[in-house]
Design a protein around this motif. Structure first.
Motif, short mmCIF file in Angstrom:
data_model
loop_
_atom_site.label_atom_id
_atom_site.label_comp_id
_atom_site.label_asym_id
_atom_site.label_seq_id
_atom_site.Cartn_x
_atom_site.Cartn_y
_atom_site.Cartn_z
N ARG A 8 2.22 7.33 -7.71
CA ARG A 8 1.36 7.52 -8.66
C ARG A 8 2.06 8.42 -9.86
O ARG A 8 1.40 8.17 -10.92
CB ARG A 8 -0.08 8.25 -8.14
CG ARG A 8 -0.71 7.10 -7.22
CD ARG A 8 -1.96 7.19 -7.14
NE ARG A 8 -2.67 6.24 -6.51
CZ ARG A 8 -3.02 4.88 -7.14
NH1 ARG A 8 -3.11 4.84 -8.29
NH2 ARG A 8 -3.45 4.10 -6.45
N ARG A 18 -1.64 -4.60 -15.63
CA ARG A 18 -2.44 -4.89 -14.66
C ARG A 18 -2.56 -6.26 -14.36
O ARG A 18 -3.21 -6.92 -13.39
CB ARG A 18 -3.84 -4.05 -14.73
CG ARG A 18 -4.21 -3.08 -13.85
CD ARG A 18 -5.41 -2.40 -14.24
NE ARG A 18 -5.57 -2.44 -15.70
CZ ARG A 18 -6.48 -1.59 -16.12
NH1 ARG A 18 -7.79 -1.37 -15.39
NH2 ARG A 18 -6.80 -1.39 -17.46
N TYR A 63 -5.44 -7.17 -11.37
CA TYR A 63 -5.74 -5.91 -10.53
C TYR A 63 -6.50 -4.83 -10.86
O TYR A 63 -6.81 -4.56 -12.14
CB TYR A 63 -4.29 -5.66 -9.67
CG TYR A 63 -3.63 -6.35 -9.04
CD1 TYR A 63 -2.66 -7.48 -9.41
CD2 TYR A 63 -3.92 -6.39 -7.44
CE1 TYR A 63 -2.17 -8.48 -8.66
CE2 TYR A 63 -3.33 -7.42 -6.73
CZ TYR A 63 -2.36 -8.21 -7.45
OH TYR A 63 -1.72 -9.12 -6.16
N GLU A 64 -7.21 -4.33 -10.10
CA GLU A 64 -7.82 -3.07 -10.47
C GLU A 64 -7.20 -1.95 -10.65
O GLU A 64 -7.32 -1.13 -11.53
CB GLU A 64 -8.86 -2.45 -9.11
CG GLU A 64 -9.78 -3.54 -8.81
CD GLU A 64 -11.29 -3.51 -9.58
OE1 GLU A 64 -11.05 -2.74 -10.74
OE2 GLU A 64 -12.04 -4.47 -9.37
N ASP A 65 -5.93 -1.95 -9.79
CA ASP A 65 -5.16 -0.69 -10.16
C ASP A 65 -3.58 -1.06 -10.64
O ASP A 65 -2.93 -2.03 -10.16
CB ASP A 65 -4.88 0.26 -9.03
CG ASP A 65 -4.22 1.55 -9.20
OD1 ASP A 65 -3.13 1.50 -9.09
OD2 ASP A 65 -4.82 2.59 -9.32
N TYR A 67 -0.71 0.23 -10.31
CA TYR A 67 0.30 0.32 -9.42
C TYR A 67 0.44 -0.86 -8.42
O TYR A 67 1.47 -1.21 -8.00
CB TYR A 67 0.18 1.83 -8.93
CG TYR A 67 0.46 2.77 -9.63
CD1 TYR A 67 -0.47 3.48 -10.19
CD2 TYR A 67 1.87 3.27 -9.88
CE1 TYR A 67 -0.64 4.47 -11.14
CE2 TYR A 67 2.11 4.37 -10.89
CZ TYR A 67 0.83 4.95 -11.49
OH TYR A 67 1.09 6.04 -12.28
N ASP A 68 -0.83 -1.26 -8.19
CA ASP A 68 -0.89 -2.38 -7.14
C ASP A 68 -0.31 -3.70 -7.87
O ASP A 68 0.38 -4.50 -7.27
CB ASP A 68 -2.43 -2.78 -6.99
CG ASP A 68 -2.92 -1.52 -6.07
OD1 ASP A 68 -2.19 -0.71 -5.44
OD2 ASP A 68 -4.31 -1.42 -6.07
N TYR B 16 -4.27 7.13 -18.14
CA TYR B 16 -5.67 6.77 -17.77
C TYR B 16 -5.91 5.70 -18.55
O TYR B 16 -6.77 4.61 -18.49
CB TYR B 16 -6.58 8.04 -18.33
CG TYR B 16 -7.89 7.67 -18.31
CD1 TYR B 16 -8.60 7.37 -19.42
CD2 TYR B 16 -8.68 7.47 -17.19
CE1 TYR B 16 -10.01 6.79 -19.33
CE2 TYR B 16 -10.03 7.04 -17.07
CZ TYR B 16 -10.61 6.69 -18.32
OH TYR B 16 -11.84 6.15 -18.16
N ASN B 19 -5.17 2.44 -17.30
CA ASN B 19 -5.67 2.04 -16.03
C ASN B 19 -7.11 2.25 -15.86
O ASN B 19 -7.63 2.03 -15.19
CB ASN B 19 -4.99 3.05 -15.02
CG ASN B 19 -4.93 2.34 -13.55
OD1 ASN B 19 -4.79 0.87 -13.73
ND2 ASN B 19 -4.47 2.95 -12.66
#
Lengths: 92, 50
Positions: A8, A18, A63-65, A67-68, B16, B19
């Protein structure tokens, strides 16, 4: 968990996003298969799949995140699905 | 605020921004819709996001 925490902190290159755009999907792929294949890497916010002659075999996976999404893009590009090799790009 | 705190703060703010949760309207604005040949694929019944 340390790896996830380290992951992270790493700053991501600007093109990482994303939303990933996938090409060369089998035309007959089902919702279950899509969510199972892409859901392995993290919670999915939404999937938009092409349903016309021009857009068939392509999809946008949100994706929600972020990094995913990066994990998914890194692992799935060139992945063999029903002997078709997936092309994975970041949406821009 | 020391310079490295400022940079860390800036990086956190940037991450932020990249994301933050996306609303449906934002998704509709961003992504091609029905008229461009894309439809939203509903999740299967038992889908549990990990």
């Amino acid at each position: 968990m340390a790896a996830a925490a380290a992951r992270r902190q790493a700053r991501l290159p600007p093109e990482v996003n994303r939303v990933i755009y996938v090409r060369n999907l089998p035309f007959s792929i089902s919702s279950e298969e899509m969510y199972e294949l892409f859901g392995k890497y993290g919670a999915i916010r939404q999937i938009r799949i092409g349903n016309t002659k021009e857009t068939r075999g392509t999809a946008y996976i949100v994706y929600e995140d972020i990094y995913d999404a990066k994990q998914a893009a890194d692992h799935l590009s060139g992945f063999n699905v029903q002997n078709r090799y997936l092309i994975v790009l970041y949406y821009n | 605020m020391t310079p490295d705190q400022w940079h860390a703060d800036k990086a956190a703010r940037e991450m932020y921004e990249r994301n933050r949760p996306l609303s449906d309207e934002e998704l509709d604005a961003m992504l091609p819709g029905a008229e461009q040949g894309y439809k939203v694929l509903p999740p299967p019944a038992g889908y549990q996001p990990i």
